[in-house]
Design an enzyme around this catalytic site. Sequence first.
Site, mmCIF file in Angstrom:
data_model
loop_
_atom_site.group_PDB
_atom_site.id
_atom_site.type_symbol
_atom_site.label_atom_id
_atom_site.label_comp_id
_atom_site.label_asym_id
_atom_site.label_seq_id
_atom_site.Cartn_x
_atom_site.Cartn_y
_atom_site.Cartn_z
ATOM 1 N N HIS B 141 41.352 2.396 66.142
ATOM 2 C CA HIS B 141 41.792 1.332 65.229
ATOM 3 C C HIS B 141 43.293 1.055 65.369
ATOM 4 O O HIS B 141 44.086 1.976 65.486
ATOM 5 C CB HIS B 141 41.456 1.712 63.788
ATOM 6 N N HIS B 150 45.371 1.135 82.856
ATOM 7 C CA HIS B 150 44.127 1.850 83.150
ATOM 8 C C HIS B 150 44.014 3.028 82.185
ATOM 9 O O HIS B 150 44.797 3.972 82.254
ATOM 10 C CB HIS B 150 44.138 2.344 84.601
#
Lengths: 192, 192, 192
Positions: B141, B150
């Site tokens: 969140h 990446h």
Amino acid sequence: MKKDRILLIGGGGHCKSVIDVIEQENKFEIAGIIDVAEKIGTKVLGYKVIASDDALEQLFKDYKYALVTVGQIRSNTLRIKLFDKLKSIGFTLPTIQSPLAYVSSHASVAEGSVIMHHALINADAKVGKNCIINTKALVEHDAQVEDHCHISTGAIINGGVVVKEGTFVGSQSTTKEYREINGFIKAGSIAK
Amino acid sequence: MKKDRILLIGGGGHCKSVIDVIEQENKFEIAGIIDVAEKIGTKVLGYKVIASDDALEQLFKDYKYALVTVGQIRSNTLRIKLFDKLKSIGFTLPTIQSPLAYVSSHASVAEGSVIMHHALINADAKVGKNCIINTKALVEHDAQVEDHCHISTGAIINGGVVVKEGTFVGSQSTTKEYREINGFIKAGSIAK
Amino acid sequence: MKKDRILLIGGGGHCKSVIDVIEQENKFEIAGIIDVAEKIGTKVLGYKVIASDDALEQLFKDYKYALVTVGQIRSNTLRIKLFDKLKSIGFTLPTIQSPLAYVSSHASVAEGSVIMHHALINADAKVGKNCIINTKALVEHDAQVEDHCHISTGAIINGGVVVKEGTFVGSQSTTKEYREINGFIKAGSIAK
């Protein structure tokens, strides 16, 4: 449809996890558990310990499927011994795969290996015989896990890694890519 | 319904994982792979390498969708170069999301990024352009992953963390909450 | 079917993750969020902060379900205080379980605990009251998580481990099997 009946060899903690997978997979009916003589008559998640492994040849008359459900942390000697014994008697050792796991259609898993809940075997990976790919473990693209290995909970075998026969890979450990891994990898470590 | 055709730029190991995701997602038909000239005619999981990237402008006449499938460990230079080239030619770079991944309806993912199997993007998280959110990675969140990052296999970006543009976050690493992360995070480490 | 309405106590980052789980679970309608007085009128993912916790006794006239959605990293004091307050007023604290999580039918989870996305509670495991089993965390077979614990994102509680009341287990950490764990386990560490 009638489900095939299967014997589970080893009634410890790992066996409970395997029972949960077999119940969810819903392909086999668990016929009973094989453990040491003193445990006969006790239960594991409601399934009876029905015999010790002396009785396996006799049991083969009634049951054709079996699986090694002994765990593997310190040593894989017992898992290999039981696997060989089951094979020499003539049992079929299926591949057990949780419906909550994912095995790529470009991957392969050999006999007697279990792919536990939330595990993942990616494209072009190969898993050998009698392996435990434990809960939440990951075997990435092009990796190879040879026979009799235990990839523990949450461990990651990255792309192209070869895990040599009989290796234990500890919980939550990881690997560099395209390495060869052998022996005993500690929980939480990085195999370089 | 006819599926749109897509070109994959880069035919290495990461490309295999992406192919597996695209097949499972079942939105695009893989038209072919672009790699170096010497590989033309070879196959990756059954898909042909049809051209090298010199031919991309020409190919744009027939194909409108493309994706960078080169991996990113040591450097993201090639991924950025290819992304920019595809964009300047006019290709549409879709977001690819595994049906085995979860992206919160309160989260967003920008063009050219791939959300691999078992990855999870939680509420109010944002993922930029041309990112790899690799197998089993978690973006919690309020976290923000900027362009060209990446997030490797099993890595965890905890709540409120900002991952700056072009960062590589190693396999199985984790972060404290509400930090800013930049550069190269080693596999298995804790970014504080 | 009309859904039961629930109050969420605490409107920070963890609350967002819980909202996402409640929306996906689709059993409860979020009636509003309780936070400090200064936040009344603000919104969290579209849900209004409707009161501070002074108003809970009054609100109990209209709402019967509540959940503690304050996070827990440094201390669990506030989560315990709020849990006790809600219980003494008479609120029912449900167990919230993501449809993307898995809880074995041989496991149990007590009141007020949340099982977040991609978490897994395996056979014969027990989770106590008011716990957070956070995103991608794993509680293995035979493990026991006592009341008021937070098992953070991606943490692994291995087979047979007992996590004592009020323990915080950091993100991506793991444990040996059949240990007792107590207090504060750092992110990425191995509890032996």
